[in-house]
Design a protein around this motif. Structure first.
Motif, short mmCIF file in Angstrom:
data_model
loop_
_atom_site.label_atom_id
_atom_site.label_comp_id
_atom_site.label_asym_id
_atom_site.label_seq_id
_atom_site.Cartn_x
_atom_site.Cartn_y
_atom_site.Cartn_z
N GLY A 212 0.80 -1.23 0.00
CA GLY A 212 0.00 0.00 0.00
C GLY A 212 0.82 1.27 0.00
N LEU A 213 2.02 1.21 0.56
CA LEU A 213 2.91 2.37 0.58
C LEU A 213 3.60 2.58 -0.76
CD1 LEU A 213 4.69 1.78 4.01
CD2 LEU A 213 3.28 3.77 3.46
N SER A 214 3.62 1.54 -1.60
CA SER A 214 4.50 1.49 -2.75
C SER A 214 3.76 1.67 -4.07
CB SER A 214 5.26 0.15 -2.77
OG SER A 214 5.89 -0.08 -1.52
N ILE A 215 4.46 2.24 -5.05
CA ILE A 215 3.87 2.35 -6.38
C ILE A 215 4.01 1.05 -7.15
CG2 ILE A 215 4.17 4.85 -6.54
CD1 ILE A 215 6.67 4.43 -8.19
N GLY A 216 4.92 0.19 -6.71
CA GLY A 216 5.12 -1.10 -7.34
C GLY A 216 5.73 -2.09 -6.37
N ARG A 240 -1.72 -1.34 -8.01
CA ARG A 240 -0.30 -1.00 -8.09
C ARG A 240 0.40 -1.97 -9.04
NH1 ARG A 240 -0.16 1.83 -3.11
NH2 ARG A 240 -2.27 2.70 -3.03
N ASP A 241 1.58 -1.60 -9.50
CA ASP A 241 2.34 -2.43 -10.42
C ASP A 241 2.96 -3.62 -9.69
OD1 ASP A 241 1.91 -0.72 -12.65
OD2 ASP A 241 3.46 0.63 -11.87
N VAL A 242 3.06 -4.74 -10.41
CA VAL A 242 3.72 -5.93 -9.87
C VAL A 242 4.84 -6.33 -10.82
CG1 VAL A 242 3.46 -8.37 -9.25
CG2 VAL A 242 1.65 -6.74 -8.69
N PHE A 243 6.01 -6.55 -10.27
CA PHE A 243 7.20 -6.97 -11.02
C PHE A 243 7.67 -8.31 -10.46
CE2 PHE A 243 7.10 -2.34 -10.65
CZ PHE A 243 7.23 -1.93 -11.96
N ALA A 244 8.35 -9.09 -11.27
CA ALA A 244 8.86 -10.37 -10.80
C ALA A 244 10.19 -10.68 -11.46
CB ALA A 244 7.86 -11.49 -11.08
N LEU A 245 11.10 -11.23 -10.66
CA LEU A 245 12.40 -11.67 -11.17
C LEU A 245 12.28 -13.12 -11.60
CD1 LEU A 245 15.49 -10.65 -11.23
CD2 LEU A 245 15.75 -12.19 -9.29
N PRO A 246 12.63 -13.46 -12.85
CA PRO A 246 12.50 -14.84 -13.29
C PRO A 246 13.58 -15.73 -12.69
CG PRO A 246 13.57 -13.53 -14.99
CD PRO A 246 13.17 -12.57 -13.89
#
Length: 351
Positions: A212-216, A240-246
């Protein structure tokens, strides 16, 4: 604080009540009026006789150090993004530099039992994102969280740790030193009163604040049952945006990240993949990437060792070497920092 101390009163219920009454009016209602709002007897009693000991303790905590802060929902210092979530905390207890809340935040979360690869990536991405101007937000847990905080501290110091305990009760205890450094250079944050213990139910609740604090939110190494996927789900629910490291499809710790990528999370190889998503922030992409060593003299065994745990027997079968020769070759690779030995096998770090 008196409202926050009402037993088992959910945040949604609190905000529903506050849409009809001011706090002063709420605590002026009699038992019959409170009962009309379907409150439990113990909750009604808490409204009629507020927990003065709890309130006094919290105020004393705030006054005990200059960098101790209690931020209410109506306080102008309360983070605007956090107000947008479904169930924002009524109070935030903070230790450290409140200006860290003003910077754009990227959450980094992941496995507690991450591989050396996950540890290194969490550290490096935390460092590069902090250097670029983001505040790195995480949960102070062992594994990915702790490494992301440490990387950010080496970057610019801009990191926020959101705890699932009170700020007088740092958990896990092995991160007391990191927490002290975060308090000095960044910010410790909790919705729980200062002496609150580490109840298991606190940690999923803590996750909604991290996202909730974060933009992603960036997920690094998560199994399909990882709590980090709870944070990713919160991020999606909060728009919010979600990113993932493969990672390797054979690594159970990477399966959660691969699933997120399948579902539309942005695949991240380095910090620039996140930075370029926010051109309006005018953050520089000038991040020094690690230079890969030439591969012409690459050791032949590296093609037989994975970036996740590879057992000795597997390497033995792949290589065709005898046991003694293989042991000697692996020792040489370990001494040179190209692989790392684990109780159940080896993990490739380079090549």
């Amino acid at each position: 604080m008196a409202l926050d101390a009402i037993p088992s009163l959910q945040k949604r219920k609190i905000f529903t009540l506050l849409s009809h009454y001011s706090i002063e009016q709420l605590f002026s209602l009699n038992a019959e009026q409170l009962a009309k709002h379907k409150l439990k007897p113990e909750q009604i009693n808490a409204f009629l006789a507020p927990n003065s000991t709890h309130i006094t303790h919290c105020l004393e905590w705030q006054e005990s150090a200059a960098d101790n802060h209690i931020i209410s929902y109506g306080d102008p210092r309360y983070p605007a993004l956090l107000k947008q979530i479904t169930s924002p905390p009524l109070l935030l207890y903070a230790q450290g530099d409140l200006s860290r809340l003003e910077a754009s935040q990227i959450a980094i979360v992941g496995s507690r039992s991450c591989t050396p690869y996950g540890q290194q990536k969490a550290h490096d991405l935390g460092k590069h994102l902090a250097q670029a101007g983001f505040t790195v937000t995480s949960g102070l847990a062992i594994g990915v969280d702790g490494m992301a905080h440490q990387g950010a501290l080496k970057g610019s110091g801009s990191t926020i740790a959101v705890l699932g305990t009170g700020l007088n009760n740092i958990y896990p205890r092995r991160h007391v030193k990191i927490a002290s450094e975060i308090r000095e250079k960044g910010l410790l944050l909790s919705e729980f009163w200062p002496n609150a213990p580490a109840y298991p139910s606190n940690f999923p609740r803590r996750n909604r604040i991290i996202s909730g604090l974060s933009i992603g939110t960036l997920v690094i190494e998560a199994s399909l049952r990882s709590g980090s996927l709870i944070t990713a789900r919160y991020a999606l629910e909060q728009n919010r945006d979600v990113f993932a490291l493969p990672g390797s499809v054979d690594n159970p710790q990477a399966c959660g990240c691969l699933k997120l990528i399948q579902q539309g999370a942005k695949l991240v190889l380095d910090a620039n993949d996140i930075i370029t998503e926010y051109p309006e922030l005018n953050i520089s992409e000038a991040i020094h990437q690690k230079q890969h060593k030439p591969t012409k003299n690459k050791h032949f065994l590296l093609d037989m060792i994975d970036y996740h745990l590879t057992s000795f027997d597997t390497i033995l079968a792949r290589s065709g070497l005898d046991v003694v020769t293989l042991q000697n070759e692996l020792i040489e690779l370990e001494i040179n920092g190209i692989i790392i030995a684990q109780p159940q096998g080896y993990i490739k770090l380079e090549g």
